[in-house]
Design an enzyme around this catalytic site. Structure first.
Site, PDB file in Angstrom:
ATOM      1  N   ASP A 195       0.717  -1.234  -0.091  1.00  0.00           N
ATOM      2  CA  ASP A 195       0.058  -0.070  -0.101  1.00  0.00           C
ATOM      3  C   ASP A 195       0.713   1.162  -0.061  1.00  0.00           C
ATOM      4  O   ASP A 195       2.216   1.112   0.245  1.00  0.00           O
ATOM      5  CB  ASP A 195      -0.864  -0.035   1.371  1.00  0.00           C
ATOM      6  CG  ASP A 195      -1.751   1.513   1.445  1.00  0.00           C
ATOM      7  OD1 ASP A 195      -2.696   1.382   0.345  1.00  0.00           O
ATOM      8  OD2 ASP A 195      -1.633   1.963   2.526  1.00  0.00           O
ATOM      9  N   SER A 196       0.357   2.418  -0.174  1.00  0.00           N
ATOM     10  CA  SER A 196       1.037   3.649  -0.065  1.00  0.00           C
ATOM     11  C   SER A 196       1.554   4.027   0.970  1.00  0.00           C
ATOM     12  O   SER A 196       2.361   4.857   1.566  1.00  0.00           O
ATOM     13  CB  SER A 196       0.298   4.651  -0.478  1.00  0.00           C
ATOM     14  OG  SER A 196      -0.849   5.016   0.128  1.00  0.00           O
ATOM     15  N   GLU A 225      -2.616   8.798   8.440  1.00  0.00           N
ATOM     16  CA  GLU A 225      -1.313   8.750   8.541  1.00  0.00           C
ATOM     17  C   GLU A 225      -0.303   9.371   9.578  1.00  0.00           C
ATOM     18  O   GLU A 225       0.379   8.694  10.319  1.00  0.00           O
ATOM     19  CB  GLU A 225      -0.523   8.965   6.990  1.00  0.00           C
ATOM     20  CG  GLU A 225      -0.863   7.992   5.863  1.00  0.00           C
ATOM     21  CD  GLU A 225       0.147   6.744   5.818  1.00  0.00           C
ATOM     22  OE1 GLU A 225       1.020   6.602   6.568  1.00  0.00           O
ATOM     23  OE2 GLU A 225      -0.451   5.819   5.154  1.00  0.00           O
ATOM     24  N   CYS A 266      -4.434  -1.535  -1.787  1.00  0.00           N
ATOM     25  CA  CYS A 266      -4.545  -0.179  -2.071  1.00  0.00           C
ATOM     26  C   CYS A 266      -5.340   0.131  -3.355  1.00  0.00           C
ATOM     27  O   CYS A 266      -5.005  -0.333  -4.407  1.00  0.00           O
ATOM     28  CB  CYS A 266      -3.344   0.477  -2.518  1.00  0.00           C
ATOM     29  SG  CYS A 266      -3.033   2.175  -3.032  1.00  0.00           S
ATOM     30  N   ASN A 267      -6.362   0.793  -3.247  1.00  0.00           N
ATOM     31  CA  ASN A 267      -7.399   1.059  -4.186  1.00  0.00           C
ATOM     32  C   ASN A 267      -6.862   2.153  -5.317  1.00  0.00           C
ATOM     33  O   ASN A 267      -7.146   1.628  -6.679  1.00  0.00           O
ATOM     34  CB  ASN A 267      -8.685   1.666  -3.441  1.00  0.00           C
ATOM     35  CG  ASN A 267      -9.723   0.929  -2.772  1.00  0.00           C
ATOM     36  OD1 ASN A 267     -10.415   0.242  -3.014  1.00  0.00           O
ATOM     37  ND2 ASN A 267      -9.168   0.782  -1.332  1.00  0.00           N
ATOM     38  N   CYS A 324     -11.063   3.103  -0.045  1.00  0.00           N
ATOM     39  CA  CYS A 324      -9.452   3.517   0.288  1.00  0.00           C
ATOM     40  C   CYS A 324      -9.146   2.535   1.508  1.00  0.00           C
ATOM     41  O   CYS A 324     -10.092   2.588   2.494  1.00  0.00           O
ATOM     42  CB  CYS A 324      -9.411   4.882   0.549  1.00  0.00           C
ATOM     43  SG  CYS A 324      -7.730   5.292   1.211  1.00  0.00           S
ATOM     44  N   THR A 325      -8.055   1.904   1.401  1.00  0.00           N
ATOM     45  CA  THR A 325      -7.879   1.144   2.493  1.00  0.00           C
ATOM     46  C   THR A 325      -7.550   1.544   4.076  1.00  0.00           C
ATOM     47  O   THR A 325      -7.270   1.102   4.823  1.00  0.00           O
ATOM     48  CB  THR A 325      -6.629  -0.027   2.085  1.00  0.00           C
ATOM     49  OG1 THR A 325      -5.606   0.525   1.636  1.00  0.00           O
ATOM     50  CG2 THR A 325      -7.180  -1.011   1.218  1.00  0.00           C
ATOM     51  N   HIS A 326      -7.395   3.027   3.843  1.00  0.00           N
ATOM     52  CA  HIS A 326      -7.052   3.624   4.960  1.00  0.00           C
ATOM     53  C   HIS A 326      -8.403   4.017   5.819  1.00  0.00           C
ATOM     54  O   HIS A 326      -8.427   4.166   6.907  1.00  0.00           O
ATOM     55  CB  HIS A 326      -6.685   5.048   4.807  1.00  0.00           C
ATOM     56  CG  HIS A 326      -4.925   4.951   4.393  1.00  0.00           C
ATOM     57  ND1 HIS A 326      -4.547   4.617   3.351  1.00  0.00           N
ATOM     58  CD2 HIS A 326      -4.037   5.571   5.207  1.00  0.00           C
ATOM     59  CE1 HIS A 326      -3.109   4.755   3.410  1.00  0.00           C
ATOM     60  NE2 HIS A 326      -2.971   5.362   4.252  1.00  0.00           N
ATOM     61  N   TYR A 367      -0.472   8.583  -2.070  1.00  0.00           N
ATOM     62  CA  TYR A 367      -0.627   8.424  -3.653  1.00  0.00           C
ATOM     63  C   TYR A 367      -1.821   8.946  -4.508  1.00  0.00           C
ATOM     64  O   TYR A 367      -1.636   9.344  -5.527  1.00  0.00           O
ATOM     65  CB  TYR A 367      -0.614   6.738  -4.221  1.00  0.00           C
ATOM     66  CG  TYR A 367       0.573   6.111  -3.849  1.00  0.00           C
ATOM     67  CD1 TYR A 367       1.820   6.584  -3.293  1.00  0.00           C
ATOM     68  CD2 TYR A 367       0.974   4.743  -4.430  1.00  0.00           C
ATOM     69  CE1 TYR A 367       3.082   5.848  -3.097  1.00  0.00           C
ATOM     70  CE2 TYR A 367       2.026   4.128  -4.183  1.00  0.00           C
ATOM     71  CZ  TYR A 367       3.128   4.493  -3.542  1.00  0.00           C
ATOM     72  OH  TYR A 367       4.237   3.813  -3.549  1.00  0.00           O
ATOM     73  N   GLY A 368      -2.750   9.056  -3.782  1.00  0.00           N
ATOM     74  CA  GLY A 368      -3.974   9.445  -4.298  1.00  0.00           C
ATOM     75  C   GLY A 368      -4.319  10.703  -5.034  1.00  0.00           C
ATOM     76  O   GLY A 368      -5.478  10.819  -5.681  1.00  0.00           O
TER      77      GLY A 368
HETATM   78  N1  DGL Z   1      -4.666   3.220   0.907  1.00  0.00           N
HETATM   79  C1  DGL Z   1      -4.440   3.684  -0.247  1.00  0.00           C
HETATM   80  C2  DGL Z   1      -5.855   3.381  -1.324  1.00  0.00           C
HETATM   81  O1  DGL Z   1      -6.485   2.502  -0.817  1.00  0.00           O
HETATM   82  C3  DGL Z   1      -4.413   5.151   0.139  1.00  0.00           C
HETATM   83  C4  DGL Z   1      -3.870   6.070  -1.129  1.00  0.00           C
HETATM   84  C5  DGL Z   1      -3.208   7.278  -0.899  1.00  0.00           C
HETATM   85  O2  DGL Z   1      -2.028   6.985  -0.605  1.00  0.00           O
HETATM   86  O3  DGL Z   1      -3.709   8.382  -1.289  1.00  0.00           O
HETATM   87  O4  DGL Z   1      -6.299   4.011  -2.329  1.00  0.00           O
END
Ligand code: DGL
Length: 280
Positions: A10-11, A159, A73-74, A192-194, A42-43
């Site tokens: 994941d990011s 984060e 990570c989506n 989003c996995t967060h 990353y998003g």
């Molecule tokens: N957990 C990432 C997702 O599912 C987060 C993306 C990010 O880093 O912005 O999209």
């Protein structure tokens, strides 16, 4: 049977939300996790940048001799799944969007009005919408039951470890009050996995919403794929048996979260800082 680890990435720390579900369903499996905490989020980045980062991390996981890669990570799943599969054709690579989209399609078929929240990149890709419509191919008008909203500030807050209290609740309400009300949503996909880390806040603020959590939905796909490839672990891997968590910036928040997940589990957990040297 295959006792090599499963690679997750994941990011940042968002992908860790899959791990408790995995440990419950498949306790014999070992994990090598990579969180790109130094370069998160990353998003809101360009797709080419995300792709280069994802290639680099995938190559690293391959070098760790994983038997499968789960893109936890989506944002990465929405943008680079097919390229990652082309890069490593010999390895099963699972994206996190499809299993949750299948569940959302069932909700749509039952008449639900489904909202999807995620990063800017995930929402702009329309990956959830197109997957849901693919699962519902006979129901052309289902598109009118699907609504999408980017929520870019949530990942940086999570984060930073800000998951409870006024700042987070106000941020959630900033994005969701109008979105839920105006579209009369009854179902929300945490795209989003967060976001599972703020699932409780969302449920408290919008008690009528039924929530679809991709971090939970992916587990049966992992199990199916491992069974299909006859590569479920039997747990008999002796000294090699620990989980390893890499981060490109080993933050306190990342370590604390993993400690909480494994507290009292008896599993060996190692943390490693890993310096990525991406060309970008
Ligand atoms: N957990 C990432 C997702 O599912 C987060 C993306 C990010 O880093 O912005 O999209």
């Amino acid at each position: 049977m295959d006792n090599r680890p499963i690679g997750f990435f994941d990011s940042g720390l968002g992908g860790l939300t899959c791990i408790p579900y995995l440990m419950k369903a498949l306790p014999n499996e070992r994990i090598v996790y990579f969180g790109d905490t130094a370069r998160t989020p990353y998003g809101s980045k360009a797709i080419g940048t995300i792709r280069n980062f994802a290639f680099e991390i995938t190559d690293f996981l391959v070098s760790e001799n994983v038997k499968m890669i789960v893109i936890a990570c989506n944002t990465i799943s929405a943008t680079c799944l097919s390229e990652l599969r082309e890069r490593c054709p010999e390895l099963p690579i699972l994206g996190i969007i499809s299993p949750a989209a299948r569940k959302a399609a069932v909700s749509c078929a039952n008449g639900s009005r489904v909202g999807i929240i995620g990063t800017k990149v995930t929402i702009m890709s329309r990956a959830y919408r197109s997957k849901i419509l693919k699962f519902l191919k006979s129901v052309a008008e289902a598109g009118q039951q699907i609504f999408e909203a980017p929520c870019p500030i949530l990942v940086p807050l999570i984060e930073e470890g800000i998951t409870r209290g006024d700042i987070m609740d106000l941020s959630i309400r900033h994005y969701l009050d109008g979105f839920v009300m105006k579209n009369r949503l009854d179902t929300l996909v945490l795209g989003c996995t967060h976001y599972p880390l703020i699932k409780e806040n969302i449920s408290q603020l919008y008690p009528g919403l039924s929530i679809i959590d991709p971090s939970a939905e992916i587990i049966s796909s992992i199990e199916d794929s491992l069974s299909k490839h006859e590569s479920l672990a039997d747990g008999a891997d002796g000294a090699d048996g620990g989980h390893v968590f890499y981060a490109s910036d080993l933050s306190e928040n990342f370590v604390n979260m993993i400690d909480r997940i494994f507290e009292g589990s008896g599993f060996t957990v190692a943390f490693k800082n890993f310096d990525l040297e991406c060309a970008i």
